[in-house]
Write a protein that holds these residues in place. Structure first.
Motif, short mmCIF file in Angstrom:
data_model
loop_
_atom_site.label_atom_id
_atom_site.label_comp_id
_atom_site.label_asym_id
_atom_site.label_seq_id
_atom_site.Cartn_x
_atom_site.Cartn_y
_atom_site.Cartn_z
N ALA A 1 44.89 83.41 -77.10
CA ALA A 1 44.79 84.40 -76.01
C ALA A 1 43.49 85.20 -76.06
O ALA A 1 42.92 85.51 -75.03
N GLY A 2 42.98 85.53 -77.25
CA GLY A 2 41.78 86.37 -77.34
C GLY A 2 40.47 85.61 -77.33
O GLY A 2 39.42 86.16 -77.68
N PHE A 3 40.50 84.37 -76.92
CA PHE A 3 39.30 83.51 -76.97
C PHE A 3 38.17 84.08 -76.12
O PHE A 3 38.39 84.59 -75.02
N GLY A 4 36.94 83.97 -76.60
CA GLY A 4 35.79 84.59 -75.96
C GLY A 4 35.28 83.85 -74.73
O GLY A 4 35.77 82.79 -74.38
N ASP A 5 34.25 84.44 -74.08
CA ASP A 5 33.72 83.89 -72.83
C ASP A 5 32.72 82.77 -73.05
O ASP A 5 32.44 81.98 -72.15
N SER A 6 32.12 82.76 -74.23
CA SER A 6 31.20 81.66 -74.49
C SER A 6 31.65 80.97 -75.77
O SER A 6 32.20 81.59 -76.67
N CYS A 7 31.45 79.68 -75.79
CA CYS A 7 31.96 78.93 -76.94
C CYS A 7 31.14 77.67 -77.15
O CYS A 7 30.21 77.39 -76.38
N GLN A 8 31.47 76.95 -78.18
CA GLN A 8 30.85 75.67 -78.45
C GLN A 8 31.92 74.61 -78.50
O GLN A 8 33.01 74.83 -79.02
N ALA A 9 31.59 73.47 -77.95
CA ALA A 9 32.52 72.34 -77.98
C ALA A 9 31.96 71.30 -78.94
O ALA A 9 30.76 71.07 -78.98
N GLU A 10 32.85 70.71 -79.71
CA GLU A 10 32.41 69.69 -80.65
C GLU A 10 32.44 68.33 -79.95
O GLU A 10 33.50 67.76 -79.71
N ARG B 1 31.15 64.59 -80.10
CA ARG B 1 30.60 63.51 -80.92
C ARG B 1 29.78 64.04 -82.10
O ARG B 1 28.62 63.68 -82.31
N GLY B 2 30.40 64.94 -82.85
CA GLY B 2 29.77 65.44 -84.08
C GLY B 2 28.77 66.56 -83.88
O GLY B 2 28.25 67.11 -84.84
N LYS B 3 28.47 66.91 -82.63
CA LYS B 3 27.51 68.00 -82.36
C LYS B 3 28.22 69.17 -81.69
O LYS B 3 29.13 68.99 -80.90
N LEU B 4 27.76 70.39 -82.00
CA LEU B 4 28.31 71.57 -81.33
C LEU B 4 27.43 71.90 -80.13
O LEU B 4 26.26 72.23 -80.29
N LEU B 5 28.00 71.81 -78.93
CA LEU B 5 27.23 72.07 -77.71
C LEU B 5 27.77 73.32 -77.02
O LEU B 5 28.98 73.52 -76.93
N PRO B 6 26.87 74.19 -76.52
CA PRO B 6 27.32 75.42 -75.86
C PRO B 6 28.05 75.12 -74.54
O PRO B 6 27.58 74.30 -73.75
N ALA B 7 29.17 75.81 -74.34
CA ALA B 7 29.93 75.64 -73.09
C ALA B 7 30.25 77.02 -72.53
O ALA B 7 30.37 77.99 -73.27
N ARG B 8 30.34 77.08 -71.22
CA ARG B 8 30.60 78.34 -70.53
C ARG B 8 32.07 78.35 -70.09
O ARG B 8 32.58 77.35 -69.59
N THR B 9 32.71 79.50 -70.28
CA THR B 9 34.10 79.65 -69.86
C THR B 9 34.15 80.06 -68.39
O THR B 9 33.43 80.97 -67.98
N VAL B 10 34.95 79.38 -67.61
CA VAL B 10 35.07 79.73 -66.18
C VAL B 10 36.55 79.74 -65.78
O VAL B 10 37.40 79.23 -66.50
N LYS B 11 36.80 80.30 -64.62
CA LYS B 11 38.16 80.30 -64.09
C LYS B 11 38.28 79.15 -63.09
O LYS B 11 37.61 79.15 -62.07
N PRO B 12 39.13 78.16 -63.39
CA PRO B 12 39.31 77.07 -62.43
C PRO B 12 39.87 77.62 -61.11
O PRO B 12 40.50 78.68 -61.13
N PRO B 13 39.71 76.96 -59.98
CA PRO B 13 39.14 75.61 -59.82
C PRO B 13 37.62 75.56 -59.93
O PRO B 13 36.95 76.56 -59.69
N PHE B 14 37.12 74.40 -60.26
CA PHE B 14 35.68 74.16 -60.33
C PHE B 14 35.14 73.82 -58.93
O PHE B 14 34.01 74.15 -58.60
N VAL B 15 35.97 73.11 -58.16
CA VAL B 15 35.57 72.65 -56.82
C VAL B 15 36.79 72.77 -55.89
O VAL B 15 37.90 72.43 -56.30
N ARG B 16 36.57 73.26 -54.69
CA ARG B 16 37.64 73.26 -53.68
C ARG B 16 37.05 72.95 -52.32
O ARG B 16 35.98 73.46 -51.99
N ASN B 17 37.72 72.10 -51.56
CA ASN B 17 37.27 71.72 -50.23
C ASN B 17 35.79 71.35 -50.20
O ASN B 17 35.03 71.83 -49.36
#
Lengths: 360, 130
Positions: free
Chosen positions: A328-337, A339-355
């Motif tokens: 629940a307390g997860f932050g707004d910016s994070c890293q995703a693992e 294929r062995g590398k940590l890449l920066p990812a941005r947290t957003v509120k879905p939906p990503f695309v509509r109409n």
């Protein structure tokens, strides 16, 4: 060989790549998944979803039964034809399946169950009928075709028999009509306008051909998955199951806690979780770097860790997106693992695309 | 049915190799490989100037469906890489043996070329993995 829908030969004819999905031989794509994705965002595409399981719930006790069975409240369905999205929960609040329920007429409802959960769902639904005057009847003789995209309704209306088109022409969003054995609903799983159409299996191949004639392109399950992910819609069995509650996976809006006296299955567990605050939440992620987020990759905000449940390449955004289940307390910016590398990812509120439009 | 040109050499891991007139070899992934992967969305092509031993992971091709390593079919130095793939990964889908090439290598040893599969032998590999 798996189960086949009435459109199997039509898929082969259209050179589909066939894969197993929930025990069915289904089209993954007809050449290019990305092209099919774009067709649905920009024009009109169709999906054979006949593997899904329309099930009629009928009888004098149908409404009372569904108000007990589902986390959303079918009493909201005031007019015949109106539809509602809901989860079906167990006593612990875990999601047995998610579904759309259509109010067809007093004492007559239709729910559409997922293919992979069909037997489990039907067994559960039948077990809950005790004390209700209700009959549960899967409608295996029906095929189902989803026609989706900004031009989907216009094109589908030209392919439908005249009385069916007449009844479907002015449907509002999340409404359905029935005529001449066709059931037409203005619902879908892509984030675009369109229809989901049920019709007898033996009429489905001719209707599929008529839709092709009307300029609707066949699209496979591959595009269906990237479209629903862009639209921020959960996939049962991947983003949620019995070990998650609707409150944890972004579906709080589908749980009707009011009226308080309605005692739906899972209510006590959810009420308790709502009071304490769920320990987990579903977030959207956008990867700004090259690479593709995939299910089961871990995400870290420096302190807390979670897991990607759905991840893929977004053809509309040209980058990778994902849904992740995190504390629940997860932050707004994070890293995703990745294929062995940590890449920066941005947290957003879905939906990503509509109409057809980017929303992030 | 995937295409397997007669004049190329192949690996069991679905790379193709073409011996050019100047003694270099061009390397890519086969039609069968691109078809199995589906639409490609990212390609991490090798950089010119690098060198690999036979069997080294030298590139990553990533599709909507999956990421897959590409292995150096022979040992040698990379003399050119296909820069277009960074913006047009779909070239591998549309023309795997032509515009979708990955890199050109200067072979370190001639004998490794003889160890590669011919079209018939690769056809067998494809038949078994289909």
């Amino acid at each position: 060989m798996g189960n086949r829908t009435s459109l199997y030969d039509a898929h082969r004819e259209a050179e589909a790549k066939i894969v197993d999905f929930a025990g069915y031989d289904m089209p993954l794509h007809y050449g290019s998944q990305i092209k099919e994705h774009r067709i649905v965002r920009e024009d009109a595409g169709m999906f054979d979803v006949s593997h899904m399981c329309p099930t009629d719930v009928t009888g004098a006790g149908a409404q009372d039964y569904l108000r007990r069975l589902l986390a959303n409240d079918v009493a909201k369905l005031a007019e015949p034809g109106k539809a509602l999205y809901s989860c079906m929960l167990d006593e612990r609040g875990g999601v047995i399946d998610d579904l759309i329920v259509y109010f067809l007429a007093p004492e007559r409802y239709r729910v559409v169950l997922n293919a992979a959960t069909r037997e489990k769902d039907l067994a559960w639904m039948r077990r809950q009928t005790a004390g209700f005057d209700v009959a549960i009847e899967p409608r295996d003789e029906l095929a189902m075709i989803a026609v989706q995209g900004p031009n989907a309704r216009d094109k589908a209306l030209t392919a439908l028999p005249a009385p069916v088109a007449q009844a479907a022409r002015d449907l509002g969003v999340f409404y359905a009509s029935e005529a001449d054995g066709f059931f037409v609903a203005r619902t879908g799983y892509t984030g675009e306008d369109g229809f989901e159409i049920m019709l007898p299996n033996d009429e489905a191949p001719a209707f599929f051909a008529a839709l092709q004639q009307a300029g609707v392109s066949p699209c496979g399950l591959g595009a269906r998955d990237t479209l629903r992910l862009e639209a921020g819609m959960n996939l049962y069995g991947q983003d949620m199951d019995e070990t998650t509650t609707p409150l944890e996976v972004g579906l709080k809006w589908t749980v009707a806690f009011e009226p308080e006296e309605r005692d739906f299955i899972g209510r006590d567990a959810l009420a308790k979780q709502r009071e304490q605050g769920p320990a987990r939440k579903m977030i959207g992620l956008v990867l700004e770097e090259r690479g593709v987020l995939r299910p089961h990759q871990s995400v870290h905000d420096g302190e807390l860790s979670g897991e990607i449940t759905s991840g893929s390449f977004s053809p509309t955004l040209g980058k990778s997106i994902a849904l992740a289940l995190v504390p629940a307390g997860f932050g707004d910016s994070c890293q995703a693992e990745v294929r062995g590398k940590l890449l920066p990812a941005r947290t957003v509120k879905p939906p990503f695309v509509r109409n057809g439009k980017a929303r992030i | 049915m995937s295409t397997i040109p007669e004049d190329l050499k192949y690996t069991e891991s679905h790379e193709w190799v073409r011996l050019e007139d100047d003694g270099t070899v061009t390397v890519g992934i086969t039609d069968f490989a691109q078809e199995s992967l589906g639409d490609l969305v990212f390609v991490d092509a090798p950089e010119a100037g690098g060198s690999f031993d036979k069997g080294d992971a030298c590139a990553v091709v990533e599709s909507v469906k999956a990421a897959s390593d590409v292995y150096a079919p022979i040992s040698g130095e990379v003399v050119a890489a296909n820069d277009r793939l960074a913006d047009e990964p779909e070239l591998i889908n549309t023309d795997p043996y032509g515009e979708g090439w990955l890199m050109r290598m200067q072979p370190g040893s001639a004998s490794e070329l003889d160890e590669l599969l011919d079209a018939d032998a690769y056809q067998q590999v494809v038949a078994e993995s289909d």
